[in-house]
Write a protein that holds these residues in place. Structure first.
Motif, PDB file in Angstrom:
ATOM      1  N   THR A   1       0.826  -1.209   0.000  1.00  0.00           N
ATOM      2  CA  THR A   1       0.000   0.000   0.000  1.00  0.00           C
ATOM      3  C   THR A   1       0.859   1.256   0.000  1.00  0.00           C
ATOM      4  O   THR A   1       0.560   2.230  -0.697  1.00  0.00           O
ATOM      5  CB  THR A   1      -0.948   0.007   1.211  1.00  0.00           C
ATOM      6  N   ASP A   2       1.941   1.249   0.766  1.00  0.00           N
ATOM      7  CA  ASP A   2       2.853   2.390   0.763  1.00  0.00           C
ATOM      8  C   ASP A   2       3.435   2.626  -0.632  1.00  0.00           C
ATOM      9  O   ASP A   2       3.583   3.775  -1.074  1.00  0.00           O
ATOM     10  CB  ASP A   2       3.995   2.155   1.760  1.00  0.00           C
ATOM     11  N   ALA A   3       3.778   1.539  -1.323  1.00  0.00           N
ATOM     12  CA  ALA A   3       4.334   1.663  -2.677  1.00  0.00           C
ATOM     13  C   ALA A   3       3.301   2.253  -3.630  1.00  0.00           C
ATOM     14  O   ALA A   3       3.617   3.129  -4.448  1.00  0.00           O
ATOM     15  CB  ALA A   3       4.807   0.300  -3.176  1.00  0.00           C
ATOM     16  N   VAL A   4       2.058   1.782  -3.533  1.00  0.00           N
ATOM     17  CA  VAL A   4       0.981   2.314  -4.378  1.00  0.00           C
ATOM     18  C   VAL A   4       0.813   3.816  -4.120  1.00  0.00           C
ATOM     19  O   VAL A   4       0.700   4.619  -5.055  1.00  0.00           O
ATOM     20  CB  VAL A   4      -0.338   1.555  -4.112  1.00  0.00           C
ATOM     21  N   PHE A   5       0.808   4.187  -2.846  1.00  0.00           N
ATOM     22  CA  PHE A   5       0.678   5.598  -2.480  1.00  0.00           C
ATOM     23  C   PHE A   5       1.820   6.419  -3.059  1.00  0.00           C
ATOM     24  O   PHE A   5       1.604   7.495  -3.630  1.00  0.00           O
ATOM     25  CB  PHE A   5       0.653   5.732  -0.953  1.00  0.00           C
ATOM     26  N   HIS A   6       3.040   5.925  -2.917  1.00  0.00           N
ATOM     27  CA  HIS A   6       4.212   6.667  -3.377  1.00  0.00           C
ATOM     28  C   HIS A   6       4.174   6.882  -4.890  1.00  0.00           C
ATOM     29  O   HIS A   6       4.479   7.972  -5.379  1.00  0.00           O
ATOM     30  CB  HIS A   6       5.485   5.906  -3.000  1.00  0.00           C
ATOM     31  N   ILE A   7       3.785   5.851  -5.632  1.00  0.00           N
ATOM     32  CA  ILE A   7       3.725   5.963  -7.095  1.00  0.00           C
ATOM     33  C   ILE A   7       2.690   7.004  -7.513  1.00  0.00           C
ATOM     34  O   ILE A   7       2.934   7.840  -8.387  1.00  0.00           O
ATOM     35  CB  ILE A   7       3.414   4.596  -7.730  1.00  0.00           C
ATOM     36  N   LEU A   8       1.519   6.964  -6.875  1.00  0.00           N
ATOM     37  CA  LEU A   8       0.467   7.928  -7.198  1.00  0.00           C
ATOM     38  C   LEU A   8       0.874   9.343  -6.810  1.00  0.00           C
ATOM     39  O   LEU A   8       0.624  10.305  -7.547  1.00  0.00           O
ATOM     40  CB  LEU A   8      -0.835   7.538  -6.489  1.00  0.00           C
ATOM     41  N   ARG A   9       1.516   9.483  -5.656  1.00  0.00           N
ATOM     42  CA  ARG A   9       1.958  10.811  -5.226  1.00  0.00           C
ATOM     43  C   ARG A   9       3.029  11.350  -6.160  1.00  0.00           C
ATOM     44  O   ARG A   9       3.026  12.540  -6.519  1.00  0.00           O
ATOM     45  CB  ARG A   9       2.477  10.753  -3.790  1.00  0.00           C
ATOM     46  N   ASN A  10       3.957  10.494  -6.551  1.00  0.00           N
ATOM     47  CA  ASN A  10       5.016  10.909  -7.462  1.00  0.00           C
ATOM     48  C   ASN A  10       4.452  11.371  -8.805  1.00  0.00           C
ATOM     49  O   ASN A  10       5.022  12.236  -9.470  1.00  0.00           O
ATOM     50  CB  ASN A  10       5.990   9.748  -7.683  1.00  0.00           C
ATOM     51  N   ALA A  11       3.314  10.797  -9.178  1.00  0.00           N
ATOM     52  CA  ALA A  11       2.661  11.171 -10.443  1.00  0.00           C
ATOM     53  C   ALA A  11       1.842  12.455 -10.322  1.00  0.00           C
ATOM     54  O   ALA A  11       1.311  12.955 -11.324  1.00  0.00           O
ATOM     55  CB  ALA A  11       1.763  10.037 -10.918  1.00  0.00           C
ATOM     56  N   GLY A  12       1.712  12.984  -9.099  1.00  0.00           N
ATOM     57  CA  GLY A  12       0.993  14.238  -8.909  1.00  0.00           C
ATOM     58  C   GLY A  12      -0.513  14.107  -8.941  1.00  0.00           C
ATOM     59  O   GLY A  12      -1.216  15.074  -9.269  1.00  0.00           O
ATOM     60  N   THR A  13      -1.045  12.924  -8.576  1.00  0.00           N
ATOM     61  CA  THR A  13      -2.501  12.730  -8.665  1.00  0.00           C
ATOM     62  C   THR A  13      -3.253  13.248  -7.445  1.00  0.00           C
ATOM     63  O   THR A  13      -4.465  13.392  -7.492  1.00  0.00           O
ATOM     64  CB  THR A  13      -2.835  11.231  -8.835  1.00  0.00           C
ATOM     65  N   PHE A  14      -2.545  13.520  -6.349  1.00  0.00           N
ATOM     66  CA  PHE A  14      -3.219  13.925  -5.119  1.00  0.00           C
ATOM     67  C   PHE A  14      -3.308  15.446  -5.001  1.00  0.00           C
ATOM     68  O   PHE A  14      -2.375  16.166  -5.348  1.00  0.00           O
ATOM     69  CB  PHE A  14      -2.468  13.405  -3.887  1.00  0.00           C
ATOM     70  N   GLU A  15      -4.451  15.899  -4.478  1.00  0.00           N
ATOM     71  CA  GLU A  15      -4.626  17.316  -4.158  1.00  0.00           C
ATOM     72  C   GLU A  15      -5.364  17.382  -2.827  1.00  0.00           C
ATOM     73  O   GLU A  15      -6.547  17.033  -2.741  1.00  0.00           O
ATOM     74  CB  GLU A  15      -5.422  18.036  -5.247  1.00  0.00           C
ATOM     75  N   GLN A  16      -4.664  17.800  -1.788  1.00  0.00           N
ATOM     76  CA  GLN A  16      -5.210  17.752  -0.439  1.00  0.00           C
ATOM     77  C   GLN A  16      -6.494  18.552  -0.278  1.00  0.00           C
ATOM     78  O   GLN A  16      -7.389  18.168   0.476  1.00  0.00           O
ATOM     79  CB  GLN A  16      -4.169  18.260   0.559  1.00  0.00           C
ATOM     80  N   SER A  17      -6.593  19.663  -0.976  1.00  0.00           N
ATOM     81  CA  SER A  17      -7.748  20.547  -0.793  1.00  0.00           C
ATOM     82  C   SER A  17      -8.994  20.078  -1.550  1.00  0.00           C
ATOM     83  O   SER A  17     -10.079  20.632  -1.342  1.00  0.00           O
ATOM     84  CB  SER A  17      -7.385  21.961  -1.259  1.00  0.00           C
ATOM     85  N   ARG A  18      -8.864  19.073  -2.382  1.00  0.00           N
ATOM     86  CA  ARG A  18      -9.994  18.621  -3.200  1.00  0.00           C
ATOM     87  C   ARG A  18     -10.888  17.675  -2.404  1.00  0.00           C
ATOM     88  O   ARG A  18     -10.418  16.675  -1.864  1.00  0.00           O
ATOM     89  CB  ARG A  18      -9.473  17.938  -4.458  1.00  0.00           C
ATOM     90  N   HIS A  19     -12.162  17.986  -2.347  1.00  0.00           N
ATOM     91  CA  HIS A  19     -13.113  17.112  -1.657  1.00  0.00           C
ATOM     92  C   HIS A  19     -13.357  15.851  -2.494  1.00  0.00           C
ATOM     93  O   HIS A  19     -13.123  15.846  -3.702  1.00  0.00           O
ATOM     94  CB  HIS A  19     -14.432  17.852  -1.412  1.00  0.00           C
ATOM     95  N   PRO A  20     -13.835  14.779  -1.873  1.00  0.00           N
ATOM     96  CA  PRO A  20     -14.086  13.543  -2.631  1.00  0.00           C
ATOM     97  C   PRO A  20     -14.994  13.786  -3.831  1.00  0.00           C
ATOM     98  O   PRO A  20     -16.089  14.328  -3.689  1.00  0.00           O
ATOM     99  CB  PRO A  20     -14.769  12.637  -1.595  1.00  0.00           C
ATOM    100  N   ARG A  21     -14.513  13.378  -5.019  1.00  0.00           N
ATOM    101  CA  ARG A  21     -15.330  13.556  -6.224  1.00  0.00           C
ATOM    102  C   ARG A  21     -14.865  12.665  -7.370  1.00  0.00           C
ATOM    103  O   ARG A  21     -15.330  12.820  -8.496  1.00  0.00           O
ATOM    104  CB  ARG A  21     -15.324  15.014  -6.662  1.00  0.00           C
TER     105      ARG A  21
END
Length: 465
Positions: free
Chosen positions: A136-156
């Motif tokens: 799970t940590d690896a999945v998170f790291h790959i997605l974060r490295n790709a810039g897919t996360f935005e903390q301020s965005r509400h679930p959508r």
């Protein structure tokens, strides 16, 4: 991004990063350059070719690699970034000698994920790819490295699953659903290919435009084995290539706030079984996760077959985790919006992140990579004398093997060399699987329209357990 036209609609070109990987340290540049011809090169080359083949849809990875056998790609270091040099690339990726910007972005996403992330994750002892938390940590790291996360965005973010081989009517329906979702300010994530993976994104572009949504997310998540058969469609504005199918599936359910399932084939069945297996785990019983099966009236038979298969294998507990809504895009979008709102309330109450579902429990059976060899397929535990979530995990592996034999280069070659995969199991269960797979073949859901389907599997029933 200029290129030189070659014979037979092939082009040689050098491409600069359009906003991605444009500011790198010398260490990073040297690492990318050194690794670009290393052990990962063939993977890098094949995925890059698939991206460049965007729009020329075929669902046979072996066919694509053979058609462009002379294709080559290499990394060129510069003082502050990198360039890519491609030779004998499909001319359809260029307009007047210049590479289409979206395709160039996807090409550098391949560089980012296949070379950089593989060296940082797979080769790094900090990531324990055997333990559930490590994966799970690896999945998170790959997605974060790709810039897919935005903390301020509400679930959508709504994940849309479905087949690449669907009828025009079904494709138009996926566009209508995507449009209604976007009118409700929801974003789209798919497997990034054609058919049901492209339609919702296409419809959502209009809905977002009407609502003046300028930051709409069109996330495509794929993996090396499938990308050649399902090249990223041009609407995808964020492309992530996970190392394998299991991490791809985990990325879907960790980032998505709800899942829609359109008509599909073996790959869609695999995705359904993966999610239902996770939701059947006791630890996830209270967690809201909207799951809706939908299609036009003409697809009703498809969902009847899917529902019957789930009932006969996983039981009513699994059936209680999804809704089936036929021929009503507005109601689908309304129900999904309601479901996503419940997800937001739950995440807020429990303190979980909006952008990544850390609390979802995923057992090792769903994380461990499955190699669809003839031996592994033959030895799958396909019987009801086990916990429902474990049965779902094994059924998921069976359908994953069929996908491999249908469209993936290594799977097609495996079947050509050793014959059809053999699936052994409990008599009634195998009968249910046979009925479902036959319905996929009869409805032309295994291959693109116009192509003859030769089954890569053989169902062999055993005694009732």
């Amino acid at each position: 991004m200029t290129g030189v036209r070659m014979p037979e609609d092939l082009i040689d070109a050098q491409i600069s990063p359009p906003g991605q990987l444009d500011i790198l340290s010398k260490y990073e540049i040297n690492k990318l350059t050194d690794d670009s011809r290393g052990p990962q090169y063939q993977l890098f080359r094949n995925c890059s070719l698939a991206v460049l083949n965007c729009g020329n849809y075929m669902d046979d990875g072996k066919e694509l690699l053979e058609k462009y056998a002379d294709f080559d790609i290499s990394v060129i270091p510069t003082e502050r970034a990198v360039k890519l040099s491609v030779k004998n690339a499909p001319a359809s990726a260029f307009v007047d000698g210049k590479m289409i910007r979206g395709i160039a972005e996807h090409l550098f996403a391949v560089l980012r994920d296949i070379i950089y992330v593989s060296s940082e994750i797979t080769g790094d002892p900090r990531y324990d790819l055997v333990s559930p938390q490590g994966v799970t940590d690896a999945v998170f790291h790959i997605l974060r490295n790709a810039g897919t996360f935005e903390q301020s965005r509400h679930p959508r973010l709504v994940v849309c699953w479905g087949g690449h081989s669907i009828s025009r009517e079904e494709y138009d329906y996926t566009k209508k659903v995507g449009y209604e979702l976007a009118l409700r300010h929801l974003d789209i994530c798919t497997g990034c290919g054609p058919g049901a993976m492209k339609g919702p994104m296409k419809g959502a572009t209009i809905g977002h435009a009407k609502q003046r949504v300028r930051d709409g997310q069109y996330l495509g998540i794929t993996e090396p084995g499938i990308i050649a058969a399902e090249a990223p469609n041009p609407i995808v504005n964020e492309l992530v290539i996970m190392p394998d199918i299991e991490k791809r599936l985990e990325a879907f359910v960790r980032t998505g706030h709800g899942v829609l399932v359109f008509p599909g084939g073996a790959g869609t069945a695999e995705e359904i079984l993966y999610l239902l297996g996770i939701l059947l785990q006791e630890e996830n019983r209270e967690q809201p996760f909207p799951l809706i099966f939908t299609g036009p009236a003409s697809a009703a038979e498809y969902f009847i077959r899917i529902d019957q298969f789930i009932a006969s294998t996983l039981g009513d507990a699994a059936r209680s985790r999804y809704q089936i809504i036929i021929d009503d895009p507005v109601e689908v979008a309304r129900q999904m919006a309601i479901g996503v709102e419940k997800v937001q309330e739950y995440r807020k109450a429990t303190g979980d992140a909006y952008y990544f579902n850390w609390q979802l429990k995923i057992s090792p059976e769903f994380q461990r990579p499955f190699a669809p060899t003839h031996k592994n397929m033959r030895e799958l535990a396909l019987h009801t004398n086990q916990a429902p979530h474990l049965l779902a995990a094994n059924l998921r592996r069976a359908f994953s093997g069929i996908v491999s034999g249908n469209v993936k280069d290594e799977g097609i070659r495996e079947v050509e060399k050793h014959g059809c995969y053999e699936l052994h199991g409990e008599k009634q269960l195998m009968h249910s699987m046979d009925i479902l797979l036959r319905s996929f073949v009869e409805q032309h859901r295994m291959k693109l329209p116009g192509k003859v389907y030769n089954p890569c599997y053989r169902i062999i029933s055993g005694e009732t357990a």
